[in-house]
Write an enzyme that holds these catalytic residues in place. Structure first.
Site, PDB file in Angstrom:
ATOM      1  N   HIS A  51       0.857  -1.191   0.000  1.00  0.00           N
ATOM      2  CA  HIS A  51       0.000   0.000   0.000  1.00  0.00           C
ATOM      3  C   HIS A  51       0.895   1.244   0.000  1.00  0.00           C
ATOM      4  O   HIS A  51       2.112   1.154   0.186  1.00  0.00           O
ATOM      5  CB  HIS A  51      -0.911   0.007   1.234  1.00  0.00           C
TER       6      HIS A  51
HETATM    7  C1  T46 Z   1       2.707   0.412   6.964  1.00  0.00           C
HETATM    8  C2  T46 Z   1       3.511  -0.821   7.109  1.00  0.00           C
HETATM    9  C3  T46 Z   1       4.993  -0.540   7.220  1.00  0.00           C
HETATM   10  C4  T46 Z   1      -4.336  -1.094  13.541  1.00  0.00           C
HETATM   11  O1  T46 Z   1      -5.423  -1.365  14.072  1.00  0.00           O
HETATM   12  N1  T46 Z   1      -3.588  -0.058  14.010  1.00  0.00           N
HETATM   13  C5  T46 Z   1      -2.401   0.281  13.464  1.00  0.00           C
HETATM   14  O2  T46 Z   1      -1.757   1.240  13.943  1.00  0.00           O
HETATM   15  C6  T46 Z   1      -1.914  -0.473  12.346  1.00  0.00           C
HETATM   16  C7  T46 Z   1      -0.602  -0.113  11.698  1.00  0.00           C
HETATM   17  C8  T46 Z   1      -2.676  -1.510  11.875  1.00  0.00           C
HETATM   18  N2  T46 Z   1      -3.873  -1.817  12.475  1.00  0.00           N
HETATM   19  C9  T46 Z   1      -4.633  -2.968  12.002  1.00  0.00           C
HETATM   20  C10 T46 Z   1      -5.165  -2.886  10.587  1.00  0.00           C
HETATM   21  C11 T46 Z   1      -5.204  -4.320  10.152  1.00  0.00           C
HETATM   22  O3  T46 Z   1      -6.410  -4.902  10.582  1.00  0.00           O
HETATM   23  O4  T46 Z   1      -3.768  -4.099  12.027  1.00  0.00           O
HETATM   24  C12 T46 Z   1      -4.070  -4.968  10.940  1.00  0.00           C
HETATM   25  C13 T46 Z   1      -2.810  -5.212  10.092  1.00  0.00           C
HETATM   26  O5  T46 Z   1      -2.468  -3.997   9.398  1.00  0.00           O
HETATM   27  P1  T46 Z   1      -1.884  -4.005   7.920  1.00  0.00           P
HETATM   28  O6  T46 Z   1      -2.453  -5.117   7.153  1.00  0.00           O
HETATM   29  O7  T46 Z   1      -2.048  -2.623   7.353  1.00  0.00           O
HETATM   30  O8  T46 Z   1      -0.319  -4.304   8.226  1.00  0.00           O
HETATM   31  P2  T46 Z   1       0.918  -4.196   7.228  1.00  0.00           P
HETATM   32  O9  T46 Z   1       2.051  -4.876   7.892  1.00  0.00           O
HETATM   33  O10 T46 Z   1       0.552  -4.624   5.867  1.00  0.00           O
HETATM   34  O11 T46 Z   1       1.245  -2.611   7.149  1.00  0.00           O
HETATM   35  C14 T46 Z   1       1.711  -1.924   8.295  1.00  0.00           C
HETATM   36  C15 T46 Z   1       0.976  -0.594   8.479  1.00  0.00           C
HETATM   37  O12 T46 Z   1      -0.443  -0.822   8.486  1.00  0.00           O
HETATM   38  C16 T46 Z   1       1.279   0.380   7.381  1.00  0.00           C
HETATM   39  O13 T46 Z   1       0.829   1.669   7.739  1.00  0.00           O
HETATM   40  O14 T46 Z   1       3.153   1.391   6.377  1.00  0.00           O
HETATM   41  O15 T46 Z   1       3.107  -1.670   8.186  1.00  0.00           O
END
Ligand code: T46
Length: 134
Positions: A51
């Site tokens: 993303h």
């Molecule tokens: C990024 C990369 C480096 C939350 O509830 N609070 C939070 O602060 C974050 C970051 C995520 N979430 C929830 C949203 C999803 O349900 O945790 C779950 C996993 O998040 P996501 O699929 O977005 O995780 P990554 O590892 O793909 O991405 C993350 C960050 O979301 C993003 O901002 O830049 O790490």
């Protein structure tokens, strides 16, 4: 304000007791920090991220182990390897990023400029390309 992604070498304080690294808003972190999260327990072959953020600025540090981060600004691509806790990657807005090749036990610490807001994410690559090429 830094606009391009870049690596930041962190000052390592070490003595016979071990090591310490400080992360300070508006000093070695180029923004005020509102949120910190960390990614760990990743399985082999996993790819995360995929993303871009519309406005959010972030700083990523592998505090344990290592991983690679593929970066894409819609025009050019690069891959950065984080494998040392004294090396941080500044991730600006509108940069597609994907984390992969997590080592066993990797802990990726991320400092973010704002609270979590799903509306700030662009999770569709075609939509990302349209936005950056506008
Ligand atoms: C990024 C990369 C480096 C939350 O509830 N609070 C939070 O602060 C974050 C970051 C995520 N979430 C929830 C949203 C999803 O349900 O945790 C779950 C996993 O998040 P996501 O699929 O977005 O995780 P990554 O590892 O793909 O991405 C993350 C960050 O979301 C993003 O901002 O830049 O790490």
């Amino acid at each position: 304000m830094a606009l391009e992604p870049h690596l930041i070498k962190l000052d390592l304080k070490g003595d016979e007791r071990g090591s310490l690294i400080a992360l300070e808003a508006l000093r070695n972190v180029p923004f005020a920090i509102k949120r910190t999260y960390f990614i760990f327990g990743t399985l082999p072959g996993v790819r995360r991220g995929k993303h871009a953020h519309r406005r959010l600025r972030q700083l990523a540090v592998c505090v344990h182990g290592g991983c690679k981060i593929a970066l894409d600004d819609g025009r050019s691509q690069a891959t950065v390897e984080l494998k040392s806790p004294d090396m941080a990657l500044y991730v600006p807005p509108m940069l597609w990023h994907e984390m992969f090749d997590f080592s066993e036990g990797c802990v990726l610490l991320v400092l973010a400029e704002d609270h979590y807001d799903e509306r700030d994410y662009i999770r569709n690559y075609e939509q990302f390309l349209l936005s950056v090429r506008k």
